[in-house]
Design a protein around this motif. Sequence first.
Motif, mmCIF file in Angstrom:
data_model
loop_
_atom_site.group_PDB
_atom_site.id
_atom_site.type_symbol
_atom_site.label_atom_id
_atom_site.label_comp_id
_atom_site.label_asym_id
_atom_site.label_seq_id
_atom_site.Cartn_x
_atom_site.Cartn_y
_atom_site.Cartn_z
ATOM 1 N N GLY A 48 -48.047 -19.423 8.390
ATOM 2 C CA GLY A 48 -47.903 -18.337 7.425
ATOM 3 C C GLY A 48 -47.438 -18.939 6.102
ATOM 4 N N GLY A 49 -46.194 -18.304 5.457
ATOM 5 C CA GLY A 49 -45.679 -18.915 4.395
ATOM 6 C C GLY A 49 -45.426 -20.168 4.372
ATOM 7 N N GLY A 50 -45.106 -20.733 5.524
ATOM 8 C CA GLY A 50 -44.907 -22.123 5.775
ATOM 9 C C GLY A 50 -45.844 -23.054 5.172
ATOM 10 N N LEU A 51 -47.096 -22.592 5.699
ATOM 11 C CA LEU A 51 -48.498 -23.503 5.548
ATOM 12 C C LEU A 51 -48.886 -23.313 4.000
ATOM 13 N N GLU A 52 -48.521 -21.971 3.455
ATOM 14 C CA GLU A 52 -48.795 -21.832 2.111
ATOM 15 C C GLU A 52 -47.921 -22.710 1.275
ATOM 16 N N LEU A 53 -46.780 -22.766 1.790
ATOM 17 C CA LEU A 53 -45.944 -23.687 1.056
ATOM 18 C C LEU A 53 -46.401 -25.219 0.911
ATOM 19 N N PRO A 104 -52.718 -13.693 4.159
ATOM 20 C CA PRO A 104 -51.711 -14.916 3.627
ATOM 21 C C PRO A 104 -51.301 -14.658 2.261
ATOM 22 N N GLY A 105 -50.478 -13.912 1.794
ATOM 23 C CA GLY A 105 -50.201 -13.322 0.443
ATOM 24 C C GLY A 105 -49.509 -14.214 -0.282
ATOM 25 N N ALA A 106 -49.210 -15.712 0.096
ATOM 26 C CA ALA A 106 -48.709 -16.387 -1.020
ATOM 27 C C ALA A 106 -49.510 -17.446 -1.460
ATOM 28 N N GLY A 139 -38.672 -10.205 27.117
ATOM 29 C CA GLY A 139 -38.190 -11.554 27.758
ATOM 30 C C GLY A 139 -36.742 -11.504 27.858
ATOM 31 N N LYS A 140 -35.953 -10.697 27.327
ATOM 32 C CA LYS A 140 -34.670 -10.640 27.404
ATOM 33 C C LYS A 140 -34.369 -9.400 28.329
ATOM 34 N N TRP A 141 -34.830 -9.309 29.640
ATOM 35 C CA TRP A 141 -34.666 -8.260 30.535
ATOM 36 C C TRP A 141 -33.318 -8.180 30.990
ATOM 37 N N CYS A 187 -41.635 -24.772 8.932
ATOM 38 C CA CYS A 187 -41.440 -23.592 8.733
ATOM 39 C C CYS A 187 -42.484 -22.599 9.317
ATOM 40 N N GLY A 188 -41.869 -21.518 10.028
ATOM 41 C CA GLY A 188 -42.515 -20.420 10.700
ATOM 42 C C GLY A 188 -43.021 -19.376 9.730
ATOM 43 N N GLY A 189 -42.983 -19.392 8.469
ATOM 44 C CA GLY A 189 -43.244 -18.413 7.519
ATOM 45 C C GLY A 189 -42.126 -17.836 7.092
ATOM 46 N N ALA A 190 -42.599 -16.278 6.578
ATOM 47 C CA ALA A 190 -41.574 -15.408 5.830
ATOM 48 C C ALA A 190 -40.810 -14.886 7.176
ATOM 49 N N ASP A 191 -39.541 -14.595 6.987
ATOM 50 C CA ASP A 191 -38.850 -13.797 7.855
ATOM 51 C C ASP A 191 -39.285 -12.593 8.032
ATOM 52 N N ILE A 192 -39.749 -12.150 9.188
ATOM 53 C CA ILE A 192 -40.488 -10.831 9.427
ATOM 54 C C ILE A 192 -39.487 -9.542 9.090
ATOM 55 N N ARG A 193 -38.370 -10.027 9.589
ATOM 56 C CA ARG A 193 -37.281 -8.969 9.572
ATOM 57 C C ARG A 193 -36.853 -8.600 8.135
ATOM 58 N N GLN A 199 -42.746 -8.165 22.109
ATOM 59 C CA GLN A 199 -43.265 -9.332 22.981
ATOM 60 C C GLN A 199 -42.043 -10.210 23.280
ATOM 61 N N ARG A 200 -41.102 -10.283 22.306
ATOM 62 C CA ARG A 200 -40.021 -11.224 22.612
ATOM 63 C C ARG A 200 -38.825 -10.613 23.189
ATOM 64 N N VAL A 201 -38.748 -9.047 22.918
ATOM 65 C CA VAL A 201 -37.553 -8.434 23.468
ATOM 66 C C VAL A 201 -37.751 -8.474 25.163
ATOM 67 N N LEU A 215 -52.433 -19.601 9.764
ATOM 68 C CA LEU A 215 -51.981 -18.599 8.948
ATOM 69 C C LEU A 215 -52.394 -17.313 9.767
ATOM 70 N N PRO A 216 -51.029 -16.936 10.705
ATOM 71 C CA PRO A 216 -51.365 -15.783 11.495
ATOM 72 C C PRO A 216 -50.894 -14.573 10.989
ATOM 73 N N GLU A 217 -50.889 -14.308 9.504
ATOM 74 C CA GLU A 217 -50.643 -13.152 9.073
ATOM 75 C C GLU A 217 -51.482 -12.020 9.555
ATOM 76 N N VAL A 218 -52.677 -11.916 9.688
ATOM 77 C CA VAL A 218 -53.640 -11.097 10.146
ATOM 78 C C VAL A 218 -52.885 -10.363 11.559
HETATM 79 C C1 3H9 Z 1 -45.368 -12.933 0.685
HETATM 80 C C2 3H9 Z 1 -45.778 -13.046 2.090
HETATM 81 C C3 3H9 Z 1 -46.104 -14.435 2.759
HETATM 82 C C4 3H9 Z 1 -46.435 -14.833 3.883
HETATM 83 O O1 3H9 Z 1 -48.117 -14.709 4.116
HETATM 84 C C5 3H9 Z 1 -46.264 -13.836 5.084
HETATM 85 C C6 3H9 Z 1 -45.779 -14.661 6.214
HETATM 86 O O2 3H9 Z 1 -45.458 -15.802 6.106
HETATM 87 S S1 3H9 Z 1 -45.796 -13.697 7.655
HETATM 88 C C7 3H9 Z 1 -44.943 -14.638 9.063
HETATM 89 C C8 3H9 Z 1 -46.021 -15.601 9.550
HETATM 90 N N1 3H9 Z 1 -45.440 -16.396 10.597
HETATM 91 C C9 3H9 Z 1 -45.615 -15.988 12.020
HETATM 92 O O3 3H9 Z 1 -46.311 -14.942 12.382
HETATM 93 C C10 3H9 Z 1 -45.015 -16.989 12.860
HETATM 94 C C11 3H9 Z 1 -44.167 -16.105 13.900
HETATM 95 N N2 3H9 Z 1 -43.628 -16.866 15.006
HETATM 96 C C12 3H9 Z 1 -44.225 -17.348 16.088
HETATM 97 O O4 3H9 Z 1 -45.488 -17.459 16.115
HETATM 98 C C13 3H9 Z 1 -43.239 -18.184 16.907
HETATM 99 O O5 3H9 Z 1 -42.016 -17.457 16.885
HETATM 100 C C14 3H9 Z 1 -43.021 -19.701 16.646
HETATM 101 C C15 3H9 Z 1 -44.339 -20.505 16.930
HETATM 102 C C16 3H9 Z 1 -42.485 -20.028 15.087
HETATM 103 C C17 3H9 Z 1 -41.798 -20.138 17.452
HETATM 104 O O6 3H9 Z 1 -42.081 -19.951 18.977
HETATM 105 P P1 3H9 Z 1 -41.212 -20.146 20.092
HETATM 106 O O7 3H9 Z 1 -40.601 -21.549 19.814
HETATM 107 O O8 3H9 Z 1 -41.851 -19.707 21.379
HETATM 108 O O9 3H9 Z 1 -39.991 -19.016 19.688
HETATM 109 P P2 3H9 Z 1 -40.144 -17.500 19.721
HETATM 110 O O10 3H9 Z 1 -41.299 -16.893 19.310
HETATM 111 O O11 3H9 Z 1 -39.305 -16.953 20.647
HETATM 112 O O12 3H9 Z 1 -39.163 -17.147 18.358
HETATM 113 C C18 3H9 Z 1 -37.707 -17.609 18.604
HETATM 114 C C19 3H9 Z 1 -36.896 -16.474 17.641
HETATM 115 O O13 3H9 Z 1 -37.186 -16.486 16.068
HETATM 116 C C20 3H9 Z 1 -37.786 -15.142 15.797
HETATM 117 N N3 3H9 Z 1 -38.732 -15.317 15.006
HETATM 118 C C21 3H9 Z 1 -40.015 -16.167 15.008
HETATM 119 N N4 3H9 Z 1 -40.820 -16.165 13.873
HETATM 120 C C22 3H9 Z 1 -40.126 -15.364 13.074
HETATM 121 C C23 3H9 Z 1 -40.501 -14.786 11.745
HETATM 122 N N5 3H9 Z 1 -41.610 -15.201 11.110
HETATM 123 N N6 3H9 Z 1 -39.550 -13.842 11.210
HETATM 124 C C24 3H9 Z 1 -38.617 -13.336 11.919
HETATM 125 N N7 3H9 Z 1 -38.231 -13.745 12.936
HETATM 126 C C25 3H9 Z 1 -39.227 -14.835 13.831
HETATM 127 C C26 3H9 Z 1 -38.417 -14.430 17.027
HETATM 128 O O14 3H9 Z 1 -38.272 -13.108 16.970
HETATM 129 C C27 3H9 Z 1 -36.979 -15.047 17.982
HETATM 130 O O15 3H9 Z 1 -35.957 -14.172 17.700
HETATM 131 P P3 3H9 Z 1 -34.995 -13.966 18.909
HETATM 132 O O16 3H9 Z 1 -33.909 -13.059 18.445
HETATM 133 O O17 3H9 Z 1 -34.545 -15.252 19.419
HETATM 134 O O18 3H9 Z 1 -35.876 -13.253 19.946
#
Ligand code: 3H9
Length: 701
Positions: A83-88, A114-116, A262-264, A42-48, A258-260, A105-108
Amino acid sequence: CTRYVLVKNTSVRQGIVDAVQRALKDPKVTSVVICGQNGKFCGGADIREFAGPMSGPPLVPMIHAIEAVDKPVAAAIEGVALGGGLELALGCHYRIAHSKAVLGLPEVTLGLLPGAGGSQRLPRLIGLTAALDLITTGRHVSAAEALKLGILDQVTDNNAVDLAVEFVRSVAGQPLDSRRLSTLPCPCPPDVDSLLDKVMSKVRQRSRGALAPVACVQALRAAASLPYAQGMEKERELMATLFNSGQARALQYAFFSQRVVGKWSLPSGASWDNSTARTISKAAVIGLGTMGRGIVVALALTGISVVAVETQEKQLAEASRVVPAMLQREAGRRRLATPPGVISFSSNLQDVSEVELVIEAVFEDMSLKLQVFKHLASVCRPGTLLCSNTSGLDIDQLAAVTQSPGLVVGMHFFAPAHVMKLLEVVYGPRSSPEAVATAMQLGKRMGKVGVAVGNCPGFVGNRMLKPYLEQANFLLEEGATPQQVDEALEEFGFPMGVFRMSDLSGLDVGWRIRKEAGLTGPGVESTRTRQGRRYSPLPDQMCEAGRLGQKTGKGWYQYDGPGGRVARSDPWVDIFLETYRAEHGLVARSITPEEILERCLYALINEGFNILQDAVAAGPEDIDAIYVFGYGWPRHRGGPMFHAGQVGLGRILERLNHHHSHPDVPHLKPSTLLRRLVAAGSPPVQKWREFINKERVHSQL
Ligand SMILES: CCC[C@H](O)CC(=O)SCCNC(=O)CCNC(=O)[C@H](O)C(C)(C)COP(=O)([O-])OP(=O)([O-])OC[C@H]1O[C@@H](n2cnc3c(N)ncnc32)[C@H](O)[C@@H]1OP(=O)([O-])[O-]
């Protein structure tokens, strides 16, 4: 032990709740394994999801419910647990991972904590000191490090899910109390307060106004000093403040930008998904000065064989000595066992005849670069990609002296090239999609954030820097000191103000460019207007006085000697500025930090709008990524264009108009695009691309 499959991202939380409840009720189930699909935990909460109201079961009670289960629950971690994945996973009683898994826990980095329960459970598991490091930096750790830290119970090179199933079966029936992290005390060093104070001051210094790292330390202080339930209350309070902050929005925007990028896409319609990149295995770098050496190392680290060419014997000998050591150091820093690439040094340009791609990195001088490109065109085999590491020269002019102008692009690296993340990939009117795709893919392999930009003087980054620097110099003329300007910019969040930065990179770099442009030099009159525009000769006069910055021990500041790093204000500069003002009849006035920020930053932002209008950058995210990754723009402020949206486009327009109408500051004429955006009701930054395209179709830009 029965396997339940959890489906679809949006229903993951509901899926887990349902499956755990079924497992609890089912007497045949003795133990539970939670795993991800397709090799990813799990990569954590869906930021969207953060932009709107959350639906489905909330994370915190869900994790509490898992922890409370009286059958052993293990997390089988493959791919990522972030993030939330590790918290789980921390809510589970055991954690088993594949050796290639990454945890953190990359929330910072998203402006959160890490709010869970992560801020309270992790320190109880691995101790306060280690948890402070992981949570305040947000760094990812390998499975091996996580095992050493005590986050994981077991690591395997084989199937982690199978091992976890076997493991939980073996512990079924054993007491679980000691496995429920929320019930454990937090292991702390004896001098806990002094540790927390030390980390807090380090974090404040490093984060320059960012809220999240400070809140992370506060949450960990609560973990160290309060019972779990009160610690959770503190975590919730801090998270609520961060969640609604502009900084969290800015950092989440930066994550997606950063991801946008890449989609030049190019104005021709060619883009990342309809162009094919070549895979490069053998490349050459021409010119082994500071930039060339860094580029050689960056290429070699990807495993590419590099021919490193330098025609000056002395420089070649030095590079042959220094580059392997740089490579070794950087490989060590990236934890690569052995530097993968093979480098061969040569003084003969003929030796590049067999490579697939050449990066020219000679001195920034058009006639020299043209000479090299002509030579390359005759030496390289047909089909070789020719790239120039120029910081602003005309790519099309270089392409014109080759037989295949379609195979010429700019690759603008930033010093030190093996460390800095930004790469501007510059396409000229004749650059082929294949050449752009190849350069972008090569950048990705080197770990860079590549941004495709159009061909114009200075491209995106340096073109925007020009009006910013001009305004800084004008402010000195009008009464500010270099320290005042730098302090305002550093307070805003830049690691270094404009004058400190100029001392570091050397004042002679810009001087040479201005001389080439006929703006200064012998025979040019020392007035404050050049080529019909306001001009400040201050930096030229500093160079003429031999004050080139750190390398000469004197620039806008004084240093302990040539190469000194610690900047001290210099009374010489104060007298120099007073004399200058007197000579030009300027009366110094008091200038506020607000005016410094407006004049410097709004000038830069205004040029950003001009760049979007000219289609040199495809969208605001491209500009913002360039400034965050290459120019020290504070990430928690998203980037210059995002910042403009935060300040309010109407406000920026009003202040630009104000400064533009000032008789001595005629530079800040607001861009047409900015005016049109304001007239259209200042849409959010995410809508600008669409707006610009529509305006272009209707020929309004
Ligand atoms: C109550 C709160 C609890 C908690 O404490 C809060 C959290 O968990 S905060 C979260 C803590 N977690 C993080 O901070 C982890 C953030 N994510 C990462 O570090 C990397 O994406 C990961 C290592 C997972 C994969 O790397 P990779 O293999 O190089 O692949 P990539 O990076 O190119 O991503 C592929 C596609 O997935 C998309 N997307 C990815 N993650 C998220 C997300 N969380 N959400 C939404 N979308 C996400 C990304 O935009 C892209 O979309 P698109 O439309 O195809 O452009």
